[in-house]
Design a protein around this motif. Structure first.
Motif, PDB file in Angstrom:
ATOM      1  N   ALA A  40       0.830  -1.210   0.000  1.00 44.76           N
ATOM      2  CA  ALA A  40       0.000   0.000   0.000  1.00 44.76           C
ATOM      3  C   ALA A  40       0.862   1.257   0.000  1.00 44.76           C
ATOM      4  CB  ALA A  40      -0.941  -0.005   1.201  1.00 44.76           C
ATOM      5  N   THR A  41       1.900   1.295   0.865  1.00 39.01           N
ATOM      6  CA  THR A  41       2.786   2.469   0.923  1.00 39.01           C
ATOM      7  C   THR A  41       3.601   2.598  -0.359  1.00 39.01           C
ATOM      8  OG1 THR A  41       2.966   2.201   3.322  1.00 39.01           O
ATOM      9  CG2 THR A  41       4.585   3.620   2.259  1.00 39.01           C
ATOM     10  N   PHE A  42       4.068   1.465  -0.881  1.00 40.31           N
ATOM     11  CA  PHE A  42       4.810   1.482  -2.145  1.00 40.31           C
ATOM     12  C   PHE A  42       3.942   2.074  -3.251  1.00 40.31           C
ATOM     13  CE2 PHE A  42       6.168  -0.180  -6.195  1.00 40.31           C
ATOM     14  CZ  PHE A  42       7.550  -0.155  -6.130  1.00 40.31           C
ATOM     15  N   ASP A 109      -7.744  10.174  -2.836  1.00 37.29           N
ATOM     16  CA  ASP A 109      -8.163   9.451  -1.637  1.00 37.29           C
ATOM     17  C   ASP A 109      -6.960   8.926  -0.862  1.00 37.29           C
ATOM     18  OD1 ASP A 109     -10.039   8.514   0.169  1.00 37.29           O
ATOM     19  OD2 ASP A 109     -10.253   6.567  -0.812  1.00 37.29           O
ATOM     20  N   LEU A 110      -5.946   9.800  -0.735  1.00 41.33           N
ATOM     21  CA  LEU A 110      -4.721   9.456  -0.023  1.00 41.33           C
ATOM     22  C   LEU A 110      -4.657  10.230   1.294  1.00 41.33           C
ATOM     23  CD1 LEU A 110      -2.315   9.500  -3.104  1.00 41.33           C
ATOM     24  CD2 LEU A 110      -3.249   7.493  -1.956  1.00 41.33           C
ATOM     25  N   PRO A 170       8.435   2.890   7.384  1.00 42.75           N
ATOM     26  CA  PRO A 170       7.835   3.051   6.043  1.00 42.75           C
ATOM     27  C   PRO A 170       6.687   4.051   6.033  1.00 42.75           C
ATOM     28  CG  PRO A 170       7.054   1.031   7.059  1.00 42.75           C
ATOM     29  CD  PRO A 170       8.052   1.615   8.018  1.00 42.75           C
ATOM     30  N   VAL A 171       7.034   5.319   6.151  1.00 41.10           N
ATOM     31  CA  VAL A 171       6.042   6.402   6.182  1.00 41.10           C
ATOM     32  C   VAL A 171       6.129   7.164   4.863  1.00 41.10           C
ATOM     33  CG1 VAL A 171       5.232   8.461   7.390  1.00 41.10           C
ATOM     34  CG2 VAL A 171       6.279   6.577   8.681  1.00 41.10           C
ATOM     35  N   ALA A 172       5.016   7.254   4.138  1.00 40.67           N
ATOM     36  CA  ALA A 172       5.039   7.838   2.800  1.00 40.67           C
ATOM     37  C   ALA A 172       5.526   9.279   2.802  1.00 40.67           C
ATOM     38  CB  ALA A 172       3.643   7.762   2.181  1.00 40.67           C
ATOM     39  N   GLY A 173       5.037  10.096   3.743  1.00 42.96           N
ATOM     40  CA  GLY A 173       5.445  11.498   3.785  1.00 42.96           C
ATOM     41  C   GLY A 173       6.936  11.659   4.013  1.00 42.96           C
ATOM     42  N   LEU A 245      -2.851  -1.593  -6.141  1.00 44.45           N
ATOM     43  CA  LEU A 245      -2.068  -0.551  -6.817  1.00 44.45           C
ATOM     44  C   LEU A 245      -0.580  -0.768  -6.576  1.00 44.45           C
ATOM     45  CD1 LEU A 245      -1.715   2.156  -8.302  1.00 44.45           C
ATOM     46  CD2 LEU A 245      -2.068   3.304  -6.105  1.00 44.45           C
ATOM     47  N   GLY A 246      -0.222  -1.084  -5.336  1.00 45.95           N
ATOM     48  CA  GLY A 246       1.187  -1.337  -5.035  1.00 45.95           C
ATOM     49  C   GLY A 246       1.726  -2.537  -5.777  1.00 45.95           C
TER      50      GLY A 246
END
Length: 487
Positions: A40-42, A109-110, A170-173, A245-246
């Motif tokens: 999901a994060t990827f 929707d993120l 693993p934090v997207a921001g 999606l990932g």
């Protein structure tokens, strides 16, 4: 032909480090992220990286294309005026990226937390500025500055992103913010190399009128084109969710990136050569240069796509984390084929349209591709899952590409490449693919390296046999190198 090869070879060699190093680093980073990030994060991070291209259309992309195309023409018509307008456009573009960041996250929707918004905004701004001022350097033939910006942005961004994941998780921001920090270092390098200076500049109505005439259709077409190339991500995100999606992002993204690397190896140097011919009044020579560039690009992309199709399973098994493998094996070869067709069309047909100052034509091409890709991708996703969606994208892109080439040959006087040359390239690629399919390649680095080397050697040998001009050019260069070594 030999003269075209000589000019293009010299320029390509000079641009080679900047064209090869950043995509290679991005490729390695993508592989590392499959082990460090959950699907999901990827998928989220890669979606933002893909979306950056379309958000930049609301920033500097139109002006960047204007600079790249008309810098030569304005060089003697007031450089300071041009620079002042550039400063104003850069400031406005950066502001728009910051304002659009939360809107983009909302529409996709993120997550909308402060760290994600800040990291996304920083990434969008710095990526846009690096791309713009790198192309400004390219328009000025400042190869050292162009190379420095491209390499620093990719290497520093990749290293800092991996360090950030290992430090903060693993934090997207955080990943996007770390990428932005690396890109900021590239901007600093460009400032030190005097490629640009910060400032608010001044708005120039006359320049803006010319910009609007040239860039407006390009921007509209670019937005549509982004949708045509990335609709698979949007459909999978909304129909199957962020984890799906990932999973699909690895194969689709890597296939696109490999094709992009190979395309840019030639086109970074080739387009400025065509522009120079055109600005010198040699329209026929300019279009001949574009046509020849397209033939060379075909000779690079076709064997790469065939080779990857033959070796996809061992390559993915060796490099990609297990949770992504199944989807990547099925999607990667199709993604590479679709991207190869798309880049061949972009760097031949659409560059011809830009060259002869008829950019509105690209809007029609991209609109057709978008409609076809949406329809075929949706059908493919419903019927065949991930591989069906990718196949739908390939079908839509193939139909559009053949139609665009037919139009350019008939209406724009783009010289068609030699049919015999195309057949020879296809034959060499086919023999190479057959050899790779017969050999059993295991998922080990040594075996893969041997397979790739043998495939490349077979293809190169057949090209030398089929094309006397290339054989003679190689022979002369080898003889010169031998003479210099024995002095």
């Amino acid at each position: 032909m030999a003269e075209h090869i000589r000019k293009l070879l010299r320029s390509t060699i000079l641009y080679l480090p900047a064209q090869f190093a950043p995509p290679f680093v991005q490729f390695v980073t993508t592989i590392a992220w499959t082990y460090l990030l959950d699907p999901a994060t990827f998928g989220f991070v890669n979606f933002i990286i893909a979306v950056q291209e379309i958000v930049a259309y609301a920033g500097l992309t139109g002006w960047t294309l204007f600079v790249l195309r008309f810098r030569e023409r304005f060089r003697d018509r007031g450089t300071e005026r041009f620079v002042a307008m550039d400063q104003r456009m850069a400031a406005l573009g950066a502001l728009l990226q910051i304002l659009l960041a939360p809107l983009v996250l909302f529409l996709l929707d993120l997550p909308l937390d402060a760290a994600t918004v800040a990291g996304t905004a920083a990434y969008l701004v710095t990526r846009m500025l690096v791309a713009h001022y790198s192309d400004w350097a390219r328009a000025d033939h400042a190869i050292r500055a162009y190379s420095a910006a491209q390499i620093i942005a990719s290497v520093a961004g990749a290293a800092l992103s991996i360090l950030a994941i290992l430090t903060y998780g693993p934090v997207a921001g955080v990943v996007l913010g770390a990428q932005a920090a690396g890109q900021a270092l590239a901007i600093a390098a460009l400032v030190l190399m005097k490629q640009f200076r910060f400032g608010l500049g001044a708005f120039d109505r006359e320049l803006f009128a010319e910009l609007r005439r040239y860039a407006a259709p390009i921007l509209v077409g670019g937005v549509i084109g982004w949708g045509a190339g990335n609709v698979i991500r949007v459909l999978v995100q909304y129909m199957d969710g962020p984890v799906a999606l990932g999973l699909i992002s690895v194969g689709w993204g890597v296939g696109q990136r490999i094709a992009s690397v190979l395309a840019m190896l030639l086109t970074a140097a080739a387009y400025p050569l065509a522009v120079k011919h055109y600005e010198d009044g040699d329209r026929r020579g300019a279009l001949a240069q574009v046509s020849f560039n397209g033939l060379l690009l075909f000779a690079v992309l076709l064997p790469a796509a065939v080779g990857l199709a033959m070796l996809a399973e061992p390559v993915v098994t060796l490099l990609i984390a297990e949770k992504f493998r199944e989807a990547t094996i099925s999607v990667l070869p199709i993604a590479m084929a679709a991207a190869s067709l798309r880049f061949l069309r972009i760097h031949t047909c659409e560059q011809s349209m830009f060259l002869v100052e008829r950019p509105a034509l690209t809007l029609y091409v991209l609109s057709v591709e978008a409609v076809l890709n949406i329809a075929f991708c949706a059908i493919g996703l419903h019927v065949g899952g991930f591989s069906g969606a990718a196949a739908g994208m390939l079908i839509g892109t193939a139909i559009t590409t053949f139609g665009a080439f037919a139009y350019c040959f008939v209406k724009l006087d783009l010289p068609p490449p030699s049919f015999a040359a195309i057949l020879k390239i296809c034959a060499a690629s086919g023999v190479m693919g057959l050899a790779l399919s017969v050999a059993e390649t295991s998922a080990h680095a040594g075996a893969l390296a041997a397979a790739i080397l043998s495939g490349a050697s077979i293809y190169a040998a057949l090209i030398l046999v089929f094309f006397p001009e290339i054989r003679a050019l190689v022979a002369r260069r080898l003889q010169r190198a031998y003479s210099e070594a024995t002095l």
